[in-house]
Design a protein around this motif. Structure first.
Motif, PDB file in Angstrom:
ATOM      1  N   SER A  47       0.816  -1.212   0.000  1.00  0.00           N
ATOM      2  CA  SER A  47       0.000   0.000   0.000  1.00  0.00           C
ATOM      3  C   SER A  47       0.849   1.261   0.000  1.00  0.00           C
ATOM      4  O   SER A  47       0.352   2.335  -0.274  1.00  0.00           O
ATOM      5  CB  SER A  47      -0.923   0.006   1.215  1.00  0.00           C
ATOM      6  OG  SER A  47      -0.153  -0.159   2.390  1.00  0.00           O
ATOM      7  N   ALA A  48       2.137   1.129   0.301  1.00  0.00           N
ATOM      8  CA  ALA A  48       3.002   2.308   0.298  1.00  0.00           C
ATOM      9  C   ALA A  48       3.373   2.723  -1.119  1.00  0.00           C
ATOM     10  O   ALA A  48       3.749   3.873  -1.343  1.00  0.00           O
ATOM     11  CB  ALA A  48       4.252   2.031   1.104  1.00  0.00           C
ATOM     12  N   MET A  49       3.235   1.797  -2.062  1.00  0.00           N
ATOM     13  CA  MET A  49       3.688   2.088  -3.428  1.00  0.00           C
ATOM     14  C   MET A  49       2.936   3.226  -4.102  1.00  0.00           C
ATOM     15  O   MET A  49       3.582   4.120  -4.674  1.00  0.00           O
ATOM     16  CB  MET A  49       3.645   0.824  -4.279  1.00  0.00           C
ATOM     17  CG  MET A  49       4.881  -0.027  -4.075  1.00  0.00           C
ATOM     18  SD  MET A  49       4.705  -1.696  -4.680  1.00  0.00           S
ATOM     19  CE  MET A  49       4.378  -1.415  -6.401  1.00  0.00           C
ATOM     20  N   ALA A 110      -3.243   9.800  -6.116  1.00  0.00           N
ATOM     21  CA  ALA A 110      -2.443   8.584  -5.951  1.00  0.00           C
ATOM     22  C   ALA A 110      -2.125   8.353  -4.483  1.00  0.00           C
ATOM     23  O   ALA A 110      -2.191   7.228  -3.993  1.00  0.00           O
ATOM     24  CB  ALA A 110      -1.159   8.683  -6.772  1.00  0.00           C
ATOM     25  N   ILE A 111      -1.783   9.432  -3.760  1.00  0.00           N
ATOM     26  CA  ILE A 111      -1.472   9.314  -2.330  1.00  0.00           C
ATOM     27  C   ILE A 111      -2.707   8.859  -1.565  1.00  0.00           C
ATOM     28  O   ILE A 111      -2.631   8.048  -0.653  1.00  0.00           O
ATOM     29  CB  ILE A 111      -0.949  10.671  -1.792  1.00  0.00           C
ATOM     30  CG1 ILE A 111       0.433  10.955  -2.391  1.00  0.00           C
ATOM     31  CG2 ILE A 111      -0.878  10.660  -0.271  1.00  0.00           C
ATOM     32  CD1 ILE A 111       0.931  12.358  -2.151  1.00  0.00           C
ATOM     33  N   ILE A 137       4.898   4.294 -12.836  1.00  0.00           N
ATOM     34  CA  ILE A 137       5.001   2.831 -12.781  1.00  0.00           C
ATOM     35  C   ILE A 137       4.501   2.327 -11.428  1.00  0.00           C
ATOM     36  O   ILE A 137       3.731   1.362 -11.356  1.00  0.00           O
ATOM     37  CB  ILE A 137       6.462   2.390 -13.036  1.00  0.00           C
ATOM     38  CG1 ILE A 137       6.849   2.708 -14.484  1.00  0.00           C
ATOM     39  CG2 ILE A 137       6.635   0.902 -12.750  1.00  0.00           C
ATOM     40  CD1 ILE A 137       8.329   2.592 -14.775  1.00  0.00           C
ATOM     41  N   LEU A 138       4.918   3.005 -10.353  1.00  0.00           N
ATOM     42  CA  LEU A 138       4.500   2.594  -9.008  1.00  0.00           C
ATOM     43  C   LEU A 138       2.982   2.653  -8.869  1.00  0.00           C
ATOM     44  O   LEU A 138       2.366   1.769  -8.267  1.00  0.00           O
ATOM     45  CB  LEU A 138       5.163   3.492  -7.953  1.00  0.00           C
ATOM     46  CG  LEU A 138       6.644   3.239  -7.678  1.00  0.00           C
ATOM     47  CD1 LEU A 138       7.182   4.258  -6.693  1.00  0.00           C
ATOM     48  CD2 LEU A 138       6.857   1.830  -7.148  1.00  0.00           C
ATOM     49  N   VAL A 139       2.384   3.710  -9.427  1.00  0.00           N
ATOM     50  CA  VAL A 139       0.923   3.849  -9.346  1.00  0.00           C
ATOM     51  C   VAL A 139       0.248   2.778 -10.201  1.00  0.00           C
ATOM     52  O   VAL A 139      -0.716   2.141  -9.778  1.00  0.00           O
ATOM     53  CB  VAL A 139       0.493   5.260  -9.795  1.00  0.00           C
ATOM     54  CG1 VAL A 139      -1.018   5.336  -9.964  1.00  0.00           C
ATOM     55  CG2 VAL A 139       0.951   6.296  -8.782  1.00  0.00           C
ATOM     56  N   PHE A 146      -6.300   0.818  -5.278  1.00  0.00           N
ATOM     57  CA  PHE A 146      -7.096   2.038  -5.473  1.00  0.00           C
ATOM     58  C   PHE A 146      -8.575   1.737  -5.248  1.00  0.00           C
ATOM     59  O   PHE A 146      -9.042   0.637  -5.514  1.00  0.00           O
ATOM     60  CB  PHE A 146      -6.884   2.590  -6.881  1.00  0.00           C
ATOM     61  CG  PHE A 146      -5.678   3.478  -7.001  1.00  0.00           C
ATOM     62  CD1 PHE A 146      -5.804   4.851  -6.989  1.00  0.00           C
ATOM     63  CD2 PHE A 146      -4.420   2.916  -7.084  1.00  0.00           C
ATOM     64  CE1 PHE A 146      -4.681   5.665  -7.095  1.00  0.00           C
ATOM     65  CE2 PHE A 146      -3.289   3.722  -7.177  1.00  0.00           C
ATOM     66  CZ  PHE A 146      -3.444   5.100  -7.172  1.00  0.00           C
ATOM     67  N   GLU A 147      -9.294   2.752  -4.786  1.00  0.00           N
ATOM     68  CA  GLU A 147     -10.716   2.570  -4.518  1.00  0.00           C
ATOM     69  C   GLU A 147     -11.541   2.641  -5.789  1.00  0.00           C
ATOM     70  O   GLU A 147     -12.579   2.024  -5.919  1.00  0.00           O
ATOM     71  CB  GLU A 147     -11.200   3.640  -3.534  1.00  0.00           C
ATOM     72  CG  GLU A 147     -10.704   3.396  -2.122  1.00  0.00           C
ATOM     73  CD  GLU A 147     -11.066   4.553  -1.205  1.00  0.00           C
ATOM     74  OE1 GLU A 147     -11.991   5.320  -1.535  1.00  0.00           O
ATOM     75  OE2 GLU A 147     -10.412   4.683  -0.165  1.00  0.00           O
TER      76      GLU A 147
END
Ligand SMILES: [Zn+2]
Length: 148
Positions: A47-49, A110-111, A137-139, A146-147
């Motif tokens: 979840s930190a990504m 994204a955060i 890429i991380l996202v 993601f919701e």
């Protein structure tokens, strides 16, 4: 099947011989099945990504504000001198600033792990910077967290 005491058998994936269904190690070739027992399934601990990606996108969006702000400011400074060209520079500066706002929003989403599509758009906008590309890429790889 009938040879042994009715115990379930399977063929060893390594040597092909029949071994006990629940054998941890093949008695013939020594192939260790315990390693495969542990599934390498990544849990939702990543979840930190998207947060890291979002921060990188935010940093990338700052370049838009810098460039857009400079263009708008220099265009405004030239406004009195050359009417035609300076207006175009101001317009371009405002356009770049708008792109920066969209990228900024994408980073914030994204955060917050909301609006995956907006986060991706923000990430695409900051591709020119290496950090932004990494952020995108991380996202992208953490879509599942993601919701919507
Ligand atoms: Zn074997």
């Amino acid at each position: 099947m009938q040879s042994s005491s009715g115990q379930a058998q399977r063929n060893c994936v390594s040597c092909g011989r029949s071994i006990a269904w629940d054998a941890n190690v093949c008695q013939f070739c020594g192939h260790d099945y315990r390693i495969q027992m542990m599934p390498p399934v990544p849990q939702k601990e990543d979840s930190a990504m998207p947060v890291v990606g979002g921060v990188l996108i935010l940093i990338g969006s700052l370049a838009y504000f810098l460039i857009g702000g400079l263009m708008a400011a220099s265009g405004t400074a030239l406004l009195g001198l050359t009417l035609g060209g300076s207006g175009v520079i101001v317009g371009c500066g405002i356009l770049v600033l708008l792109l920066g706002v969209i990228a900024l929003l994408g980073g914030i989403f994204a955060i917050q792990k909301k609006h995956f599509g907006m986060a991706i758009i923000g990430g695409v906008l900051v591709i020119p910077s290496i950090l932004g590309l990494i952020g995108l890429i991380l996202v992208a790889v953490s879509k599942d967290s993601f919701e919507g």
